[in-house]
Design a protein around this motif. Structure first.
Motif, PDB file in Angstrom:
ATOM      1  N   PHE B 283       0.858  -1.184   0.000  1.00 43.07           N
ATOM      2  CA  PHE B 283       0.000   0.000   0.000  1.00 43.07           C
ATOM      3  C   PHE B 283       0.892   1.230   0.000  1.00 43.07           C
ATOM      4  CE2 PHE B 283      -3.317   2.905   0.837  1.00 43.07           C
ATOM      5  CZ  PHE B 283      -4.537   2.259   0.796  1.00 43.07           C
ATOM      6  N   ASP B 284       0.669   2.133  -0.929  1.00 41.89           N
ATOM      7  CA  ASP B 284       1.342   3.436  -1.062  1.00 41.89           C
ATOM      8  C   ASP B 284       1.835   3.667  -2.479  1.00 41.89           C
ATOM      9  OD1 ASP B 284       1.051   4.333   1.468  1.00 41.89           O
ATOM     10  OD2 ASP B 284       3.113   3.979   2.129  1.00 41.89           O
ATOM     11  N   ASP B 285       2.391   2.611  -3.055  1.00 38.09           N
ATOM     12  CA  ASP B 285       3.129   2.741  -4.305  1.00 38.09           C
ATOM     13  C   ASP B 285       4.261   3.751  -4.192  1.00 38.09           C
ATOM     14  OD1 ASP B 285       3.893   2.045  -6.842  1.00 38.09           O
ATOM     15  OD2 ASP B 285       2.595   3.495  -7.817  1.00 38.09           O
ATOM     16  N   VAL B 286       5.193   3.465  -3.329  1.00 37.20           N
ATOM     17  CA  VAL B 286       6.404   4.283  -3.283  1.00 37.20           C
ATOM     18  C   VAL B 286       7.156   4.088  -4.593  1.00 37.20           C
ATOM     19  CG1 VAL B 286       6.551   4.106  -0.783  1.00 37.20           C
ATOM     20  CG2 VAL B 286       7.799   2.485  -2.205  1.00 37.20           C
ATOM     21  N   PRO B 287       7.969   5.055  -4.976  1.00 42.91           N
ATOM     22  CA  PRO B 287       8.602   4.971  -6.296  1.00 42.91           C
ATOM     23  C   PRO B 287       9.441   3.708  -6.472  1.00 42.91           C
ATOM     24  CG  PRO B 287       8.967   7.120  -5.298  1.00 42.91           C
ATOM     25  CD  PRO B 287       8.305   6.285  -4.270  1.00 42.91           C
ATOM     26  N   ASP B 288       9.939   3.186  -5.354  1.00 42.75           N
ATOM     27  CA  ASP B 288      10.776   1.997  -5.452  1.00 42.75           C
ATOM     28  C   ASP B 288       9.982   0.719  -5.717  1.00 42.75           C
ATOM     29  OD1 ASP B 288      12.892   3.588  -4.951  1.00 42.75           O
ATOM     30  OD2 ASP B 288      13.321   2.810  -2.941  1.00 42.75           O
ATOM     31  N   ALA B 289       8.692   0.758  -5.435  1.00 46.30           N
ATOM     32  CA  ALA B 289       7.929  -0.486  -5.384  1.00 46.30           C
ATOM     33  C   ALA B 289       8.019  -1.271  -6.691  1.00 46.30           C
ATOM     34  CB  ALA B 289       6.473  -0.198  -5.029  1.00 46.30           C
ATOM     35  N   ARG B 290       8.103  -0.584  -7.791  1.00 42.70           N
ATOM     36  CA  ARG B 290       8.153  -1.300  -9.062  1.00 42.70           C
ATOM     37  C   ARG B 290       9.482  -1.992  -9.287  1.00 42.70           C
ATOM     38  NH1 ARG B 290       7.495   2.827 -13.789  1.00 42.70           N
ATOM     39  NH2 ARG B 290       5.949   3.653 -12.343  1.00 42.70           N
ATOM     40  N   HIS B 291      10.446  -1.671  -8.446  1.00 40.07           N
ATOM     41  CA  HIS B 291      11.752  -2.309  -8.601  1.00 40.07           C
ATOM     42  C   HIS B 291      12.035  -3.339  -7.525  1.00 40.07           C
ATOM     43  CE1 HIS B 291      12.715   0.414 -11.847  1.00 40.07           C
ATOM     44  NE2 HIS B 291      12.276   1.404 -11.094  1.00 40.07           N
ATOM     45  N   PHE B 292      11.072  -3.535  -6.651  1.00 42.41           N
ATOM     46  CA  PHE B 292      11.225  -4.620  -5.686  1.00 42.41           C
ATOM     47  C   PHE B 292      11.266  -5.940  -6.455  1.00 42.41           C
ATOM     48  CE2 PHE B 292       8.884  -2.327  -1.953  1.00 42.41           C
ATOM     49  CZ  PHE B 292       9.907  -1.404  -1.899  1.00 42.41           C
ATOM     50  N   TRP B 293      11.615  -6.987  -5.719  1.00 46.54           N
ATOM     51  CA  TRP B 293      11.587  -8.285  -6.372  1.00 46.54           C
ATOM     52  C   TRP B 293      10.659  -9.206  -5.647  1.00 46.54           C
ATOM     53  CZ3 TRP B 293      13.277 -13.431  -5.379  1.00 46.54           C
ATOM     54  CH2 TRP B 293      13.122 -14.263  -6.506  1.00 46.54           C
ATOM     55  N   PRO B 294       9.612  -9.649  -6.251  1.00 52.18           N
ATOM     56  CA  PRO B 294       9.150  -9.186  -7.559  1.00 52.18           C
ATOM     57  C   PRO B 294       8.541  -7.789  -7.452  1.00 52.18           C
ATOM     58  CG  PRO B 294       7.546 -10.661  -6.600  1.00 52.18           C
ATOM     59  CD  PRO B 294       8.713 -10.636  -5.654  1.00 52.18           C
ATOM     60  N   PRO B 295       8.394  -7.110  -8.568  1.00 52.99           N
ATOM     61  CA  PRO B 295       7.756  -5.793  -8.547  1.00 52.99           C
ATOM     62  C   PRO B 295       6.420  -5.879  -7.816  1.00 52.99           C
ATOM     63  CG  PRO B 295       8.724  -6.179 -10.688  1.00 52.99           C
ATOM     64  CD  PRO B 295       8.874  -7.473  -9.918  1.00 52.99           C
ATOM     65  N   LEU B 296       6.209  -4.923  -6.944  1.00 52.95           N
ATOM     66  CA  LEU B 296       5.124  -5.058  -5.978  1.00 52.95           C
ATOM     67  C   LEU B 296       3.776  -4.583  -6.509  1.00 52.95           C
ATOM     68  CD1 LEU B 296       4.646  -5.823  -2.945  1.00 52.95           C
ATOM     69  CD2 LEU B 296       4.935  -3.378  -2.453  1.00 52.95           C
ATOM     70  N   THR B 297       2.800  -5.447  -6.398  1.00 49.53           N
ATOM     71  CA  THR B 297       1.418  -5.020  -6.596  1.00 49.53           C
ATOM     72  C   THR B 297       1.024  -4.208  -5.372  1.00 49.53           C
ATOM     73  OG1 THR B 297       0.822  -6.962  -7.897  1.00 49.53           O
ATOM     74  CG2 THR B 297      -0.967  -5.807  -6.776  1.00 49.53           C
ATOM     75  N   THR B 298       0.445  -3.043  -5.609  1.00 48.63           N
ATOM     76  CA  THR B 298       0.191  -2.161  -4.466  1.00 48.63           C
ATOM     77  C   THR B 298      -0.933  -1.192  -4.776  1.00 48.63           C
ATOM     78  OG1 THR B 298       1.295  -0.670  -2.888  1.00 48.63           O
ATOM     79  CG2 THR B 298       1.916  -0.474  -5.187  1.00 48.63           C
ATOM     80  N   VAL B 335      -1.291  -3.205 -10.384  1.00 50.41           N
ATOM     81  CA  VAL B 335      -0.965  -4.633 -10.391  1.00 50.41           C
ATOM     82  C   VAL B 335       0.406  -4.851 -10.998  1.00 50.41           C
ATOM     83  CG1 VAL B 335      -1.631  -6.909 -11.224  1.00 50.41           C
ATOM     84  CG2 VAL B 335      -3.389  -5.261 -10.548  1.00 50.41           C
ATOM     85  N   ARG B 336       1.266  -5.504 -10.247  1.00 54.13           N
ATOM     86  CA  ARG B 336       2.593  -5.837 -10.781  1.00 54.13           C
ATOM     87  C   ARG B 336       2.844  -7.323 -10.559  1.00 54.13           C
ATOM     88  NH1 ARG B 336       4.349  -0.835  -8.141  1.00 54.13           N
ATOM     89  NH2 ARG B 336       4.241   0.863  -9.660  1.00 54.13           N
ATOM     90  N   GLY B 337       4.082  -7.677 -10.315  1.00 56.27           N
ATOM     91  CA  GLY B 337       4.431  -9.091 -10.350  1.00 56.27           C
ATOM     92  C   GLY B 337       4.311  -9.869  -9.057  1.00 56.27           C
ATOM     93  N   SER B 338       3.857  -9.254  -7.993  1.00 54.38           N
ATOM     94  CA  SER B 338       3.887  -9.971  -6.730  1.00 54.38           C
ATOM     95  C   SER B 338       2.583 -10.709  -6.425  1.00 54.38           C
ATOM     96  CB  SER B 338       4.208  -9.012  -5.583  1.00 54.38           C
ATOM     97  OG  SER B 338       3.173  -8.075  -5.424  1.00 54.38           O
ATOM     98  N   THR B 339       1.640 -10.644  -7.355  1.00 49.20           N
ATOM     99  CA  THR B 339       0.374 -11.341  -7.131  1.00 49.20           C
ATOM    100  C   THR B 339       0.050 -12.254  -8.301  1.00 49.20           C
ATOM    101  OG1 THR B 339      -0.745  -9.366  -7.986  1.00 49.20           O
ATOM    102  CG2 THR B 339      -0.693  -9.648  -5.616  1.00 49.20           C
ATOM    103  N   ALA B 340      -0.554 -13.397  -7.983  1.00 47.17           N
ATOM    104  CA  ALA B 340      -0.933 -14.391  -8.979  1.00 47.17           C
ATOM    105  C   ALA B 340      -1.983 -15.290  -8.318  1.00 47.17           C
ATOM    106  CB  ALA B 340       0.285 -15.212  -9.407  1.00 47.17           C
ATOM    107  N   PRO B 341      -2.629 -16.114  -9.106  1.00 52.68           N
ATOM    108  CA  PRO B 341      -3.578 -17.057  -8.490  1.00 52.68           C
ATOM    109  C   PRO B 341      -2.856 -17.949  -7.483  1.00 52.68           C
ATOM    110  CG  PRO B 341      -3.908 -16.987 -10.858  1.00 52.68           C
ATOM    111  CD  PRO B 341      -2.649 -16.204 -10.568  1.00 52.68           C
ATOM    112  N   PRO B 342      -3.599 -18.442  -6.506  1.00 55.02           N
ATOM    113  CA  PRO B 342      -2.948 -19.281  -5.480  1.00 55.02           C
ATOM    114  C   PRO B 342      -2.498 -20.605  -6.082  1.00 55.02           C
ATOM    115  CG  PRO B 342      -5.337 -19.264  -5.215  1.00 55.02           C
ATOM    116  CD  PRO B 342      -5.022 -18.266  -6.282  1.00 55.02           C
TER     117      PRO B 342
END
Lengths: 355, 355
Positions: B283-298, B335-342
């Motif tokens: 939650f927030d979408d800080v500028p770094d979030a897209r570069h986390f591993w995996p890129p963070l859905t937020t 939505v980025r790379g940190s979420t997927a179906p279970p």
DNA sequence: TGGCGGGATGTGTACGGTCACATCCGGTGG
DNA sequence: CCACCGGATGTGACCGTACACATCCCGCCA
């Protein structure tokens, strides 16, 4: 008593002033003034009477009136080029806390764009408040030029490590920090080190680059032109992908943690292992850095030390002793998981990577 | 720019005042005052004479004198609980820019610790400057309680999304944002979702948790007690390791990006794949979030919208129209790379993970 | 031609403190 | 016993501006 429930008076009646307090306490207004300002020659009984009256009326000294007559606003201006990133905002907060402890107020102005009109506008805005002193956390050369135009009477502290000894500078030693990072890589055995520098209108970026280059030179390693970035992780990512085009290095020293993060991202996307294939070092040690993947080796800046010292220096200038300082605080290397010895030499590495 | 000719006088001579300008221009001081304040009934020729004189002398209106006579300081106080993290400092900067555009000054006070004395001290510090209005970016319940004690005459805007309709609140809709995040996970097929909440003395943390719980309830999913964190990545890491003790969930909704980063770190250390084994939302979408591993859905908060609107509201109150607002800005899911179906159900998952 | 109205400008005053100086007082030493 | 001294307190002036009001000037119309 004239006013029964004085503090919560009938709403619109003006706030109590020093004469109201004097009347309430049965002394002259000057005595009240003395109590407020902690004059020594007040009998304890009198002081108490005044304090009681102040309390009773809910009196607050009027800052404007005070400023008018003393020509001291008790406001410290802070000029920032970017209040959003970690270092500046941390520093700002520590300045504010230190200033508050000394009963000074802090007023900020942010430079929207690094162009002269923006700088002027921000500076004008501060000057309009008759600030007693100025702190500059905007270590860009253009800002620095603008500062030079100011009246030399204005107490001033700049937070940057250009190495100039003009007597009102305090900073974390950027060059030494950059040397630490570079030396760490060299000691691990790296000889081909890429530097992702910050924007060169930033004094800090210059100084870090200087430190890097000096260390490289002193170790007789080959110089390669640094890449000039913009501090953002996005740029780090972009630069990371570009670097891989000619994959002729085994380590990257990024000029801040954000760019390092972007580089890590790019390398990961390319299937590289950090630190197995390539090492990465950052600069700042933002709180997140230890949770990057891999946890980032970086250079810690103790921002919290900056605020207090800087306010000390500034108040020193404001309140008289025209002593001049030039203080450098040492940076510290924090070794984490993003650095390791270089992989065995492999001339085809770049090729294999992208076939 | 500094002063051209005359003003750079023998250093110690006092700054020019309105009467110096009047003399220079050959008019009365009142005419100068009118020019400064943009009074309509000034002949253009006169105005020009005055402007020239102002320029010539390098005259600047004395803010203190002005404040004294108008009983308006043109200072907006900002009360912050934490000036270091991304959201607050971004918001602060946008407030400052907006205020400056309206010729208001911004003075900040940070709450060192979230205890009543600290809050009082920060608030006192601001009040001592006779601020014209107050912005509170310290959405902690205790701060909010302290605010209630203030004079209701003080123009006030609080930035929080408690849902109270007290007429001076503006915020990004935390509950809706939390629902977005939660619904996203539910739509992916997750039914066992862990919530890593923020400290519950923060209104935002509460509201996000409320949104999470409401969405869970409305989808008839089982409730599990949220973990209460402290916003830091360090805590996120710790919580992540703890969660794995009973690995009975397939997704985590962390109440901010930092904690999400720590969770990612913990999961990675445990050898889990995100999002293959488990999904994570921040939650927030800080500028770094897209570069986390995996890129963070937020969930993105448009902090830059906050400042301008909030200054508008405050100046509305200061300058008269006692209109009351309660404004919520929608949050957006990224939505980025940190979420997927279970992953397919596997009752032994927790066991296998730690054997 | 003179009164009148309104735009342009000038004069007095208050805002709430601090500073410099004056005053008051009791104790002390010559 | 009195001049003197220094600590405690009071008085007048001033800081730079904005507001309320007075004044001035000019053109207009009766």
């Amino acid at each position: 008593m004239t006013d029964p429930g004085p503090p919560a008076t009938s709403g619109q009646s003006r706030a109590p002033n020093i004469r109201d307090v004097a009347r309430e306490a049965g002394v002259s207004y000057q005595t009240v003034s003395r109590v407020i300002n902690g004059s020594p020659s007040i009998r304890p009984a009198t002081r108490q009477k005044v304090l009681d009256a102040i309390d009773e009326l809910g009196y607050r000294p009027n800052q404007a009136a005070r400023a008018l007559v003393t020509s001291r606003s008790r406001v410290i201006g802070v000029l920032l080029s970017d209040a959003r990133s970690y270092g500046p905002s941390f520093t700002l907060q520590s300045i504010e806390v230190a200033a508050r402890a000394k009963d000074y107020f802090v007023s900020t102005a942010t430079i929207a764009l690094p162009d002269p009109p923006s700088i002027r506008s921000a500076l004008d805005h501060l000057m309009r408040q008759n600030i007693d002193g100025l702190v500059v956390i905007a270590p860009q050369t253009r800002v620095f030029d603008a500062i030079q135009q100011l009246s030399p009477d204005l107490p001033l502290v700049t937070l940057e490590a250009s190495g100039r000894k003009d007597g009102h500078t305090i900073a974390i030693d950027q060059e030494q920090g950059a040397r630490l990072a570079t030396r760490h890589l060299i000691e691990l055995g790296h000889t081909e080190i890429e530097h992702l520098a910050g924007p060169q209108d930033w004094i800090e970026a210059q100084t870090r680059m200087d430190g890097f280059l000096a260390e490289i030179r002193e170790n007789d390693l080959g110089t390669r032109p640094p890449i000039l970035g913009d501090w953002t992780a996005d740029f780090g990512y972009y630069a990371g992908t570009q670097m891989l085009g000619r994959f002729d290095f085994t380590a990257v020293f990024a000029s801040n943690d954000q760019m390092a993060l972007g580089v890590l991202h790019a390398f990961r996307d390319a299937g590289l292992d950090v630190p197995g294939d390539v090492s990465v070092v950052g600069f700042d040690d933002v709180p997140d850095a230890r949770h990057f993947w891999p946890p980032l080796t970086t250079v810690r800046q103790r921002f919290e030390l900056l605020g207090a010292r800087c306010v000390d220096m500034l108040l020193g200038q404001i309140e008289g002793d025209e002593q001049r300082y030039h203080e450098l605080i040492a940076a510290e290397l924090v070794v984490r998981g993003s650095t390791a010895p270089p992989p065995p030499h492999d001339p085809d590495r770049a090729f294999r990577r992208f076939r």
